[in-house]
Design an enzyme around this catalytic site. Structure first.
Site, PDB file in Angstrom:
ATOM      1  N   ARG A 132      65.107  45.353  -1.993  1.00  0.00           N
ATOM      2  CA  ARG A 132      65.268  46.715  -2.513  1.00  0.00           C
ATOM      3  C   ARG A 132      63.974  47.268  -3.097  1.00  0.00           C
ATOM      4  NH1 ARG A 132      70.201  44.101  -3.182  1.00  0.00           N
ATOM      5  NH2 ARG A 132      69.516  43.183  -5.138  1.00  0.00           N
ATOM      6  N   GLU A 146      69.467  29.333 -10.309  1.00  0.00           N
ATOM      7  CA  GLU A 146      70.443  28.580 -11.099  1.00  0.00           C
ATOM      8  C   GLU A 146      70.635  27.185 -10.489  1.00  0.00           C
ATOM      9  OE1 GLU A 146      73.909  30.897 -11.506  1.00  0.00           O
ATOM     10  OE2 GLU A 146      74.880  29.480 -12.878  1.00  0.00           O
TER      11      GLU A 146
HETATM   12  P1  AMP Z   1      65.726  37.640 -11.331  1.00  0.00           P
HETATM   13  O1  AMP Z   1      64.745  36.801 -10.559  1.00  0.00           O
HETATM   14  O2  AMP Z   1      66.777  36.794 -12.024  1.00  0.00           O
HETATM   15  O3  AMP Z   1      65.037  38.596 -12.286  1.00  0.00           O
HETATM   16  O4  AMP Z   1      66.541  38.495 -10.277  1.00  0.00           O
HETATM   17  C1  AMP Z   1      65.985  39.661  -9.766  1.00  0.00           C
HETATM   18  C2  AMP Z   1      66.331  39.873  -8.314  1.00  0.00           C
HETATM   19  O5  AMP Z   1      67.691  39.636  -8.044  1.00  0.00           O
HETATM   20  C3  AMP Z   1      66.041  41.308  -7.929  1.00  0.00           C
HETATM   21  O6  AMP Z   1      65.445  41.332  -6.643  1.00  0.00           O
HETATM   22  C4  AMP Z   1      67.412  41.977  -7.954  1.00  0.00           C
HETATM   23  O7  AMP Z   1      67.530  42.887  -6.873  1.00  0.00           O
HETATM   24  C5  AMP Z   1      68.417  40.849  -7.831  1.00  0.00           C
HETATM   25  N1  AMP Z   1      69.463  40.905  -8.876  1.00  0.00           N
HETATM   26  C6  AMP Z   1      69.636  40.016  -9.892  1.00  0.00           C
HETATM   27  N2  AMP Z   1      70.691  40.336 -10.654  1.00  0.00           N
HETATM   28  C7  AMP Z   1      71.202  41.475 -10.130  1.00  0.00           C
HETATM   29  C8  AMP Z   1      72.303  42.339 -10.481  1.00  0.00           C
HETATM   30  N3  AMP Z   1      73.099  42.095 -11.540  1.00  0.00           N
HETATM   31  N4  AMP Z   1      72.521  43.438  -9.728  1.00  0.00           N
HETATM   32  C9  AMP Z   1      71.726  43.709  -8.666  1.00  0.00           C
HETATM   33  N5  AMP Z   1      70.684  42.942  -8.278  1.00  0.00           N
HETATM   34  C10 AMP Z   1      70.418  41.835  -8.992  1.00  0.00           C
END
Ligand code: AMP
Length: 187
Positions: free
Chosen positions: A67, A104
């Protein structure tokens, strides 16, 4: 620096759809497809980002798979600079540099082309390319941290990491060396 009015803030926030328990139980998925489908909200957002970053003297925008590609490519075009996709492992055809990050359970990996920000990451003036990293959302920050490391690894400079939405309660931005800017924050 321009900031959003309360009304603009609300228009963007309300254009993002919440999907409970996707992709698994307990996750509230923030669906930005409804923001993209709403021309008013999308335009307010992109104009805000254009106004913020037009004075940063950026050389490139790097967007995170998938995205981050959408917002990053639109913003790069508005600023008249290049766009670089940070992709999940195995998608890029030329020589790549990769960075692993923890999930995770297990790990994932992102990569970029070695010359994505110029040879040795240098811009046409021979200085480290100035790069803005962008994604739709920061949760734990693991993906963005790995992507920012890639920018440094090839010799460029991550000026800032920008997100449309930050899940503030996860403190994801703490692991990222570059300054972090989030358009909206949810606690
Ligand atoms: P993180 O590495 O945990 O910061 O996760 C970020 C990535 O996961 C991004 O590319 C987001 O598009 C996706 N992502 C994580 N959590 C969500 C959520 N609750 N809603 C939408 N996309 C998420």
């Amino acid at each position: 620096m321009s900031s959003l009015t309360n009304e603009e803030n609300t228009i963007i926030l309300e254009s993002i759809r919440n999907i409970p328990d996707f992709p698994k139980p307990g996750i509230m998925f923030k669906d930005i497809s409804t923001l993209l489908g709403n021309p008013k909200a999308h335009n307010i957002l992109m104009t805000h980002l254009e106004n913020r970053y037009k004075s940063y003297n950026l050389d490139y925008i790097a967007g995170i798979d998938a995205r981050g590609f959408i917002f990053g490519a639109v913003l790069a075009d508005r600023l008249g600079i290049g766009f670089v996709p940070v992709r999940k492992k195995g998608k890029l055809p030329y020589t790549t540099v990769a960075e692993k990050y923890s999930l995770e359970y297990g790990f994932d990996e992102v990569e970029i082309h070695i010359d994505a920000f110029g040879d040795n990451g240098l811009n046409t003036e021979g200085n480290p390319s100035q790069v803005l990293l962008i994604d739709d959302l920061i949760a734990t920050g693991g993906t963005a941290k790995a992507a920012a490391s890639l920018i440094d690894k090839v010799g460029a400079h991550c000026v800032e990491a920008c997100f449309i939405l930050e899940l503030g309660f996860l403190n994801g931005k703490e692991g990222i060396k570059a300054p972090v800017y989030s358009v909206l924050e949810i606690d």
